[in-house]
Design an enzyme around this catalytic site. Structure first.
Site, short mmCIF file in Angstrom:
data_model
loop_
_atom_site.label_atom_id
_atom_site.label_comp_id
_atom_site.label_asym_id
_atom_site.label_seq_id
_atom_site.Cartn_x
_atom_site.Cartn_y
_atom_site.Cartn_z
CG HIS A 1 -2.07 0.51 0.79
ND1 HIS A 1 -1.90 2.15 2.02
CD2 HIS A 1 -3.29 0.72 1.13
CE1 HIS A 1 -2.34 2.75 2.22
NE2 HIS A 1 -3.60 2.29 1.36
CG ASP B 1 0.60 -2.77 5.95
OD1 ASP B 1 -0.15 -3.06 7.03
OD2 ASP B 1 0.43 -2.26 5.29
CD GLN C 1 -6.77 -4.77 3.96
OE1 GLN C 1 -8.37 -4.79 4.17
NE2 GLN C 1 -6.52 -3.54 3.53
CE LYS D 1 -7.00 -0.36 6.10
NZ LYS D 1 -7.83 0.37 5.24
CB CYS E 1 -3.70 3.24 -1.39
SG CYS E 1 -4.94 4.43 -1.46
C1 LIG Z 1 -2.24 -2.63 3.53
C2 LIG Z 1 -2.85 -1.54 3.91
N1 LIG Z 1 -2.15 -0.80 4.87
C3 LIG Z 1 -2.06 0.63 5.39
C4 LIG Z 1 -3.49 1.12 4.92
C5 LIG Z 1 -3.44 2.46 5.30
O1 LIG Z 1 -4.59 2.50 6.61
P1 LIG Z 1 -4.58 3.68 7.22
O2 LIG Z 1 -5.43 4.66 5.86
O3 LIG Z 1 -6.61 3.84 8.44
O4 LIG Z 1 -3.60 4.18 8.13
C6 LIG Z 1 -4.13 0.38 4.22
C7 LIG Z 1 -5.86 0.97 3.91
O5 LIG Z 1 -6.29 0.81 3.35
C8 LIG Z 1 -4.05 -1.31 3.84
O6 LIG Z 1 -5.10 -1.61 3.31
#
Ligand SMILES: Cc1ncc(COP(=O)(O)O)c(C=O)c1O
Lengths: 406, 146
Positions: free
Chosen positions: A122, A199, A202, A225, A363
């Protein structure tokens, strides 16, 4: 036997209609809906013991502090972390990654060092490292993937060098649904002395994790999430690492003593929590974790697997539909494109049928580039989705094709 | 309830399937790239402007039905127009797709009026126009609809 219909009652929003049709919410990878337990917990806090934390001797402040720290302990248990002070509250996964890049990163990287990430990250796990590279002169390297969206693990040994300081990898890809072999990556990275940030944004709503057995150095996720509120997230870091790291932001709560000459920083986790935090959010996240535990993460995962399997089988029968991301053992995400129809148009027409999906690059623009696509449509499942809703999704997809191809 | 057919009119499908003025434009003297960060749509616009008149307008890129049809219809509408007229036309178009009153004669562009019922798609319809604006003002940076 797990029955999603029973749990649906805990989510008032699922009763609403969109464009005159019952809502089918399949954008759970973007954010999940919130159960009553979370809504009630936040409301209860505001109605009964709203106060600032760690600052007052009065009853309300005591109670708020206890609830806030209680949520931290719930998160520790949920992540299987060894120490509660390893749990830092942030605004979300994004802020947690930036925190690591700006504190640990700036003090541990220098020109010529390397950061290794995967091809399916992401933007939140790409851009902070690029910024760090710009500041330090370090280099960003990427673990490639194949056409299914599976990381080429045989390349990892080659990509890891004695200059690798950090490996950043997502446990579950938000664009493809791939579950990555992070245990193996951590083992290989540690063998060359690199630290690993996982990370988990998800992953946490679908896969059980344990920090001690996983052995990663940092782990991040977002509350929203995981059926929790927005604006609250978590950085887990190994105690010795966090202790040695400089603070992120300066302000109240992160200090022990301030004079105009010198400030002594507070110990972890407070050192990284400057200013009044999102108290209700932390309490709501604690309630979300209780909720997920009461449903049972293994029940949730099994149910979502069933939905994904059904959706995948249906998708394979739709002419002109191509699934993007076909790794074995995927988690809860069906990304797809329809021949001759842009995902954005799919999104609008599905919305008109009451079906909420995401269309766009998720993203993860490098993933889109890899598949030479501008965007995909993505349906993502949560514990409250049903087989009937999968059916509604495919009826709506049929409608899209009729409208466009007739 | 907003009707999909107001958005996806036959003319729009037609321009999506068979975009007019699609492809490179040799001898172009105005150019800009447009980008919709939300959906990843990319558009490259080339113009030939002589004596203050837009002689030719062609575009390339990939986008959704709305942005493709909008670009296609725009290039048709531009041919033979005075450069000075474009600002008014853009203004009128912008108002139309946002559902605000407008006075400019829209001609065929009026098929995009249905976009106003779909606020999430306004950016798709205006990408080509923002790009046009950049091309006429010779901005070097790719424009985005943000
Ligand atoms: C794999 C992953 N990493 C990071 C994020 C970022 O999360 P946040 O926007 O809640 O900080 C997301 C959110 O879409 C994600 O799917």
């Amino acid at each position: 036997m797990f029955d999603p219909h029973l749990w649906r009652r805990q989510f008032p929003i699922l009763e609403r209609k969109v464009h005159g049709k019952p809502l089918v919410y399949l954008d759970n990878a973007a954010t999940t809906q919130k159960p009553l337990a979370v809504l009630d917990a936040e409301r209860y806090y505001f109605e009964h013991f709203n106060a600032n934390i760690h600052r007052g001797v009065h009853a309300l402040s005591q109670e708020a502090s206890e609830a806030f720290e209680g949520a931290r302990e719930k998160i520790r248990a949920f992540l299987g972390a060894a120490h509660v002070e390893e749990i830092i509250f942030t605004r979300g996964a994004t802020e947690a990654i930036n925190l690591v890049a700006q504190t640990w990163g700036r003090t541990h990287l220098e020109a010529g060092d390397e950061i290794l990430i995967s091809a399916m990250e992401h933007h939140a796990n790409i851009v902070p490292w690029q910024m760090l590279c710009e500041m330090t002169g370090a280099r960003l390297k990427v673990i490639p993937m194949d056409e299914r969206g599976v990381l080429l693990m045989d390349q990892v040994d080659r990509l890891l060098t004695e200059r690798t300081r950090l490996v950043g990898v997502t446990l579950v890809s938000n664009a493809l649904g791939t579950v990555n072999p992070v245990t193996e990556i951590i083992r290989k990275a540690h063998a060359v002395g690199a630290r690993v940030l996982v990370d988990g944004a998800q992953a946490v709503a679908h896969v059980a994790v344990n920090m001690v057995t996983l052995g990663c150095d940092f782990f991040v996720f977002s509350g929203h999430k995981l059926y929790g509120p927005t604006g609250i997230g978590v950085l887990y870091g190994k105690k010795d690492l966090l202790t040695a790291m400089p603070p992120y932001q300066g302000g109240g709560d992160m200090i022990l003593q301030v004079t105009f000459e010198k400030t002594t920083y507070n110990q972890i986790p407070y050192k990284f929590e400057a200013g009044t935090p999102h108290i209700s959010g932390a309490i709501g996240l604690g309630a979300a974790i209780d909720f997920v535990r009461s449903v049972g993460l293994e029940n949730i995962a099994a149910h979502e697997d069933r939905l994904l399997q059904e959706a995948t089988e249906r998708a394979q029968r739709v002419k002109g539909l191509r699934i993007i991301g076909t790794a074995p053992g995927k988690a809860s995400i069906l990304s797809f494109v329809l021949e001759g129809i842009h995902p954005h148009d799919i999104g609008t027409i599905l919305d008109n049928e009451g079906v909420a999906i995401r269309s766009g690059h998720h993203c993860a623009m490098p993933v889109m580039d890899f598949f030479s696509l501008p965007a995909t449509a993505r349906a993502s499942f949560a514990l409250y989705n049903t087989l009937e809703e999968v059916e509604r999704l495919f009826q709506a997809i049929e409608r899209v094709q009729k409208l466009f191809l007739s | 309830m907003s009707d999909l057919r107001d958005l996806y009119q036959e003319v729009i499908f037609d321009h999506n399937r068979h975009p007019r003025n699609f492809g490179p434009l040799p001898g172009a003297n105005r150019h800009a790239d447009g980008f919709n960060a939300l959906c990843g749509d990319k558009l490259s616009l080339n113009l030939k402007v002589e004596g203050g008149i837009i002689q030719e307008a062609r575009f390339e890129g990939s986008g959704c039905a709305i942005s493709t049809a909008s670009a296609s219809l725009m290039t048709e509408a531009l041919k033979g127009r005075r450069e000075a007229e474009v600002a008014d036309l853009f203004e009128g178009f912008h108002r139309m797709v946002k559902g605000e009153p407008y006075t400019v004669e829209m001609g065929k562009l009026a098929v995009l009026a249905g976009v106003s019922e779909f606020p999430a798609r306004v950016k798709c319809a205006t990408l080509a126009w923002h790009t046009l604006n950049a091309a006429l003002h010779q901005a070097d940076q790719p424009v985005s609809t943000e």
